[in-house]
Design a protein around this motif. Structure first.
Motif, PDB file in Angstrom:
ATOM      1  N   ALA A 166      -3.907  48.350  -7.799  1.00 52.66           N
ATOM      2  CA  ALA A 166      -3.423  48.044  -6.455  1.00 52.66           C
ATOM      3  C   ALA A 166      -3.784  46.637  -6.016  1.00 52.66           C
ATOM      4  O   ALA A 166      -3.027  45.984  -5.297  1.00 52.66           O
ATOM      5  CB  ALA A 166      -3.987  49.060  -5.470  1.00 52.66           C
ATOM      6  N   ALA A 167      -4.942  46.132  -6.449  1.00 48.45           N
ATOM      7  CA  ALA A 167      -5.420  44.840  -5.967  1.00 48.45           C
ATOM      8  C   ALA A 167      -4.409  43.727  -6.244  1.00 48.45           C
ATOM      9  O   ALA A 167      -4.133  42.886  -5.379  1.00 48.45           O
ATOM     10  CB  ALA A 167      -6.765  44.509  -6.620  1.00 48.45           C
ATOM     11  N   THR A 168      -3.851  43.733  -7.454  1.00 45.33           N
ATOM     12  CA  THR A 168      -2.896  42.687  -7.831  1.00 45.33           C
ATOM     13  C   THR A 168      -1.624  42.781  -6.992  1.00 45.33           C
ATOM     14  O   THR A 168      -1.122  41.775  -6.483  1.00 45.33           O
ATOM     15  CB  THR A 168      -2.547  42.807  -9.329  1.00 45.33           C
ATOM     16  N   VAL A 169      -1.095  43.983  -6.840  1.00 47.50           N
ATOM     17  CA  VAL A 169       0.162  44.166  -6.108  1.00 47.50           C
ATOM     18  C   VAL A 169      -0.035  43.880  -4.616  1.00 47.50           C
ATOM     19  O   VAL A 169       0.798  43.243  -3.974  1.00 47.50           O
ATOM     20  CB  VAL A 169       0.708  45.587  -6.321  1.00 47.50           C
ATOM     21  N   ILE A 170      -1.160  44.315  -4.074  1.00 43.64           N
ATOM     22  CA  ILE A 170      -1.446  44.066  -2.653  1.00 43.64           C
ATOM     23  C   ILE A 170      -1.576  42.573  -2.391  1.00 43.64           C
ATOM     24  O   ILE A 170      -1.081  42.054  -1.382  1.00 43.64           O
ATOM     25  CB  ILE A 170      -2.724  44.810  -2.224  1.00 43.64           C
ATOM     26  N   SER A 171      -2.223  41.856  -3.312  1.00 42.19           N
ATOM     27  CA  SER A 171      -2.359  40.406  -3.170  1.00 42.19           C
ATOM     28  C   SER A 171      -0.987  39.747  -3.108  1.00 42.19           C
ATOM     29  O   SER A 171      -0.749  38.842  -2.286  1.00 42.19           O
ATOM     30  CB  SER A 171      -3.162  39.852  -4.349  1.00 42.19           C
ATOM     31  N   PHE A 172      -0.062  40.209  -3.956  1.00 45.27           N
ATOM     32  CA  PHE A 172       1.291  39.656  -3.952  1.00 45.27           C
ATOM     33  C   PHE A 172       1.994  39.951  -2.632  1.00 45.27           C
ATOM     34  O   PHE A 172       2.641  39.079  -2.040  1.00 45.27           O
ATOM     35  CB  PHE A 172       2.092  40.233  -5.119  1.00 45.27           C
ATOM     36  N   ARG A 173       1.875  41.206  -2.136  1.00 48.25           N
ATOM     37  CA  ARG A 173       2.540  41.582  -0.887  1.00 48.25           C
ATOM     38  C   ARG A 173       1.989  40.768   0.295  1.00 48.25           C
ATOM     39  O   ARG A 173       2.729  40.371   1.200  1.00 48.25           O
ATOM     40  CB  ARG A 173       2.347  43.082  -0.623  1.00 48.25           C
ATOM     41  N   LYS A 174       0.685  40.514   0.294  1.00 46.94           N
ATOM     42  CA  LYS A 174       0.078  39.730   1.381  1.00 46.94           C
ATOM     43  C   LYS A 174       0.580  38.294   1.353  1.00 46.94           C
ATOM     44  O   LYS A 174       0.836  37.686   2.399  1.00 46.94           O
ATOM     45  CB  LYS A 174      -1.442  39.781   1.264  1.00 46.94           C
ATOM     46  N   LEU A 175       0.701  37.733   0.131  1.00 50.45           N
ATOM     47  CA  LEU A 175       1.223  36.377   0.014  1.00 50.45           C
ATOM     48  C   LEU A 175       2.673  36.324   0.482  1.00 50.45           C
ATOM     49  O   LEU A 175       3.093  35.382   1.170  1.00 50.45           O
ATOM     50  CB  LEU A 175       1.111  35.902  -1.440  1.00 50.45           C
ATOM     51  N   GLU A 176       3.442  37.347   0.129  1.00 51.52           N
ATOM     52  CA  GLU A 176       4.839  37.427   0.553  1.00 51.52           C
ATOM     53  C   GLU A 176       4.946  37.442   2.081  1.00 51.52           C
ATOM     54  O   GLU A 176       5.782  36.751   2.677  1.00 51.52           O
ATOM     55  CB  GLU A 176       5.452  38.697  -0.044  1.00 51.52           C
ATOM     56  N   LYS A 177       4.070  38.206   2.703  1.00 47.96           N
ATOM     57  CA  LYS A 177       4.058  38.292   4.169  1.00 47.96           C
ATOM     58  C   LYS A 177       3.633  36.964   4.789  1.00 47.96           C
ATOM     59  O   LYS A 177       4.193  36.528   5.817  1.00 47.96           O
ATOM     60  CB  LYS A 177       3.120  39.418   4.605  1.00 47.96           C
TER      61      LYS A 177
END
Length: 389
Positions: A166-177
């Motif tokens: 989850a850490a990797t995917v969440i990091s990507f979603r936060k950057l996207e936001k």
């Protein structure tokens, strides 16, 4: 209410569908009748003859356990179950660790379209809960121990294959936001997206990664570990490893909750007014053995409660030690499951003092069940709660 099942098929002369499977009645049906009807349907309609009914039953068990989506409730094939049972006895293969699928936090936010709550970060995944493959036990002197692996480390890569987390995917979603809000650069997001796509080309799902870490006694693994924000790369050779046999005369008795533990503990406290018990690196065990150890150290009584799906029942002992010794329990984050329940039951009743750091917070009773073909499964059956004093 269960939705009506519509199972279609192509046949020149189809066998008639019978009973519950063919019924258009929307009323709920007993599970036993439902699965019997499905098994009969498969045997009647499947294109090839079905001669192994046990295989059907085991497949049903595998599917039902998997459908729970619970990291403590897992189906294991015969090799995985053998490794699990050996670990309960203190004998390890692979790199000498016990690993579990762990989520980042306790769920707190209801995900849209989901019956299960998720935490705030997991909401960024659309309600998916992706676990991290996390070390919960390191055998002293094992290959992992010699390589500096610690409890709490989690796996990011094995042999250049990404283990989704989850850490990797969440990091990507936060950057996207952040890009959408004008707080980050678009080129950073593009770079991150390219890197994520590259990772997905070579992946190893968490359960398969777990097998690589804990099974076999030959071969070398290249593993990238995460500890906080720091990544470490190790090359670790597999070999057999084990906890040393406990000695009742040890200054601190290492207590693993297996069939030998109750007698070992009784021998260790015989004629003594105090005892130090080491509960570190203690992740799996037998509930009955743990309860017998509790009876060896504490008077009969209630020591908390066990919360199940339908009720909460007292966690109590019928027999006990009317004159218990003074007890000190050595604990840390590797103290989990039955070991943590044992520690809390004694410490909350002022029978024992805890020495060390904070425990894992994992207070789930997990039972294991063997199946006829040598496979087996674990099932989370209750959560321990401390009784308020």
């Amino acid at each position: 209410m269960r939705d009506r099942v519509d199972v279609g098929g192509i046949s020149a002369d189809p066998a008639p569908l019978s009973g519950l499977v063919a019924s258009t009645d929307s009323r709920e049906v007993p599970e036993g009748d439902y699965f019997y009807e499905i098994s009969q349907l498969l045997k009647q309609r499947y294109v090839e003859p079905i001669t192994d009914e046990q295989k059907l039953a085991l497949g049903a068990i595998r599917g039902m356990v998997a459908s729970l989506g619970d990291p403590d409730s897992l189906y294991m094939d015969k090799d995985e179950y053998r490794v699990y049972k050996n670990a309960k006895a203190g004998k390890y293969e692979g790199i000498g660790v016990y690993v579990e699928l762990e989520y980042s936090d306790e769920p707190s936010v209801q995900a849209k379209g989901s019956a299960h709550p998720v935490d705030t970060d997991e909401a960024l995944l659309g309600g998916m809960r992706i676990p991290k493959l996390t070390v919960v036990t390191v055998v002293p002197g094992s290959p992992a121990d010699r390589a500096g692996v610690q409890v709490g480390d989690w796996v990011e890569y094995i042999d250049d294959h990404w283990v989704p987390n989850a850490a990797t995917v969440i990091s990507f979603r936060k950057l996207e936001k952040a890009v959408q809000q004008g707080k980050a650069k678009l080129e950073d997001l593009v770079k991150e997206r390219v890197e994520l796509r590259q990772r997905t080309k070579k992946t190893l799902l968490p359960l398969k990664a777990k097998d690589k870490l804990v099974m076999g006694t030959s071969g070398t693994l290249k593993i990238v570990w995460r500890r906080g924000d720091v990544a470490r790369t190790t090359e670790i050779k597999k070999e057999a490893s084990a906890f040393s046999t406990p000695n009742p005369e040890d200054p601190a008795l290492r207590l693993a909750f297996n069939s030998e533990a109750p007698n070992l503990l009784k021998k260790a406290i015989q004629g003594k007014s105090s005892i130090v018990i080491d509960l570190k690196n203690n992740a799996v065990g037998d509930f009955g053995s743990m309860k017998q150890c509790l009876e060896a150290l504490a008077p009969s009584g209630v020591y908390g409660s066990l919360k199940t799906a339908k009720t909460s029942i007292p966690f109590k002992t019928e027999s006990g030690n009317a004159n218990p010794p003074k007890v000190v329990l050595l604990v840390d984050e590797s103290t989990r499951g039955l070991a943590e329940i044992f520690a809390l039951a004694l410490s909350s009743s002022k029978i024992a003092k805890l020495s060390g750091s904070e425990m894992s917070g994992h207070r789930i009773v997990v039972e294991d069940n063997s199946l006829p073909d040598g496979s087996g499964y674990t099932l989370a059956t209750a959560e321990y709660k401390v009784t308020a004093k």
